[in-house]
Design a protein around this motif. Structure first.
Motif, short mmCIF file in Angstrom:
data_model
loop_
_atom_site.label_atom_id
_atom_site.label_comp_id
_atom_site.label_asym_id
_atom_site.label_seq_id
_atom_site.Cartn_x
_atom_site.Cartn_y
_atom_site.Cartn_z
N LEU A 91 -28.90 36.54 -42.78
CA LEU A 91 -27.50 36.76 -43.13
C LEU A 91 -27.04 38.01 -42.40
CD1 LEU A 91 -24.93 36.23 -44.83
CD2 LEU A 91 -25.95 37.68 -46.61
N CYS A 92 -26.20 37.82 -41.40
CA CYS A 92 -25.62 38.94 -40.65
C CYS A 92 -24.24 39.22 -41.23
CB CYS A 92 -25.51 38.59 -39.17
SG CYS A 92 -27.10 38.20 -38.39
N SER B 86 -31.79 28.90 -41.43
CA SER B 86 -30.35 29.14 -41.43
C SER B 86 -30.05 30.55 -40.93
CB SER B 86 -29.77 28.98 -42.84
OG SER B 86 -29.88 27.65 -43.27
N HIS B 87 -29.00 30.65 -40.13
CA HIS B 87 -28.55 31.92 -39.56
C HIS B 87 -27.07 32.02 -39.88
CE1 HIS B 87 -28.06 34.46 -35.63
NE2 HIS B 87 -27.99 35.20 -36.71
N ILE C 111 -17.67 28.38 -48.21
CA ILE C 111 -17.17 29.58 -47.54
C ILE C 111 -17.01 30.75 -48.51
CG2 ILE C 111 -14.67 29.11 -47.70
CD1 ILE C 111 -16.50 30.30 -44.54
N GLY C 112 -16.78 30.47 -49.77
CA GLY C 112 -16.65 31.53 -50.76
C GLY C 112 -17.91 32.32 -50.98
N ARG C 113 -19.05 31.80 -50.53
CA ARG C 113 -20.32 32.54 -50.71
C ARG C 113 -20.66 33.39 -49.49
NH1 ARG C 113 -20.36 34.20 -54.53
NH2 ARG C 113 -22.49 34.87 -54.32
N THR C 114 -19.89 33.27 -48.41
CA THR C 114 -20.14 34.10 -47.23
C THR C 114 -18.97 34.99 -46.89
OG1 THR C 114 -19.48 32.29 -45.77
CG2 THR C 114 -21.86 32.53 -46.22
N ASP D 268 -24.32 27.83 -38.63
CA ASP D 268 -24.85 27.40 -39.92
C ASP D 268 -23.93 27.79 -41.07
OD1 ASP D 268 -27.12 26.31 -38.76
OD2 ASP D 268 -28.37 28.07 -39.14
N THR D 269 -23.15 28.83 -40.88
CA THR D 269 -22.27 29.35 -41.93
C THR D 269 -21.35 28.25 -42.46
OG1 THR D 269 -22.32 31.52 -40.90
CG2 THR D 269 -20.54 31.12 -42.47
#
Length: 182
Positions: free
Chosen positions: A148-149, A17-18, A176-179, A170-171
């Protein structure tokens, strides 16, 4: 689950995952990066923290509060802390060499947390896309890594953030609340 309940939880992600994380404060950076790296260390992954020198101590102090053995992790190179390299090609090469060396010693997985403002200070927005493509083609496809960028919404333009989301497809597979963090 309320936001405080999620604070110490990492995004449960699969190898390869990216992801793109976007934050709007220094506390938001910690909210994304600290659980992500802690989960990697708990899983025996070699972890990378790539960030400008200024936020590194805050990130490391937050990690150390949750993981008192952090100094030993750094000394044993289970956590590799660095600023960005001078170019996208040099950054990809940095990861490639370090990951190959670790794999040769039996390491089975990696976590990469990169605060992208450090790279943006060195290169153009267009060149940043080259780094993301290099990570995707050379690192993410070749090594068992989760990347994780993170992007500071206070510093990147709206168009740059849209490009970042587009470059990290992948995001959208994860909550979405975790990124995203304030």
């Amino acid at each position: 689950m309320s936001a405080p309940d999620l604070e110490d939880e990492a995004v449960a992600v699969t190898q390869g995952s990216h992801l793109c994380g976007i934050y709007g404060s220094d506390a938001g950076r910690l909210e994304l990066v600290v659980p992500f790296l802690l989960e990697g260390l708990l899983k025996q992954s070699v972890c990378f923290l790539i960030a400008p020198a200024r936020p590194q101590p805050k990130i490391l102090n937050a990690l150390k509060k949750k993981r008192p053995s952090l100094s030993a992790d750094i000394k044993a190179r289970r956590l590799i802390v660095s600023e960005h390299q001078k170019s996208p090609a040099a950054q990809v090469r940095f990861f490639e060499i370090a990951m190959k060396k670790a794999q040769d010693k039996g390491v089975e997985s990696f976590r990469l947390a990169g605060d992208m403002w450090g790279l943006r200070l060195l290169v153009s927005a267009k060149q940043m896309v080259h780094l993301e493509l290099g990570l995707e083609r050379v690192i993410v496809q070749r090594f068992p890594v989760v990347a994780l960028c993170t992007y500071d919404a206070r510093k990147f333009t709206g168009v740059e953030l849209l490009d970042a989301l587009r470059d990290h497809q992948d995001t959208l597979k994860y909550p979405i609340g975790r990124t995203l963090a304030r």
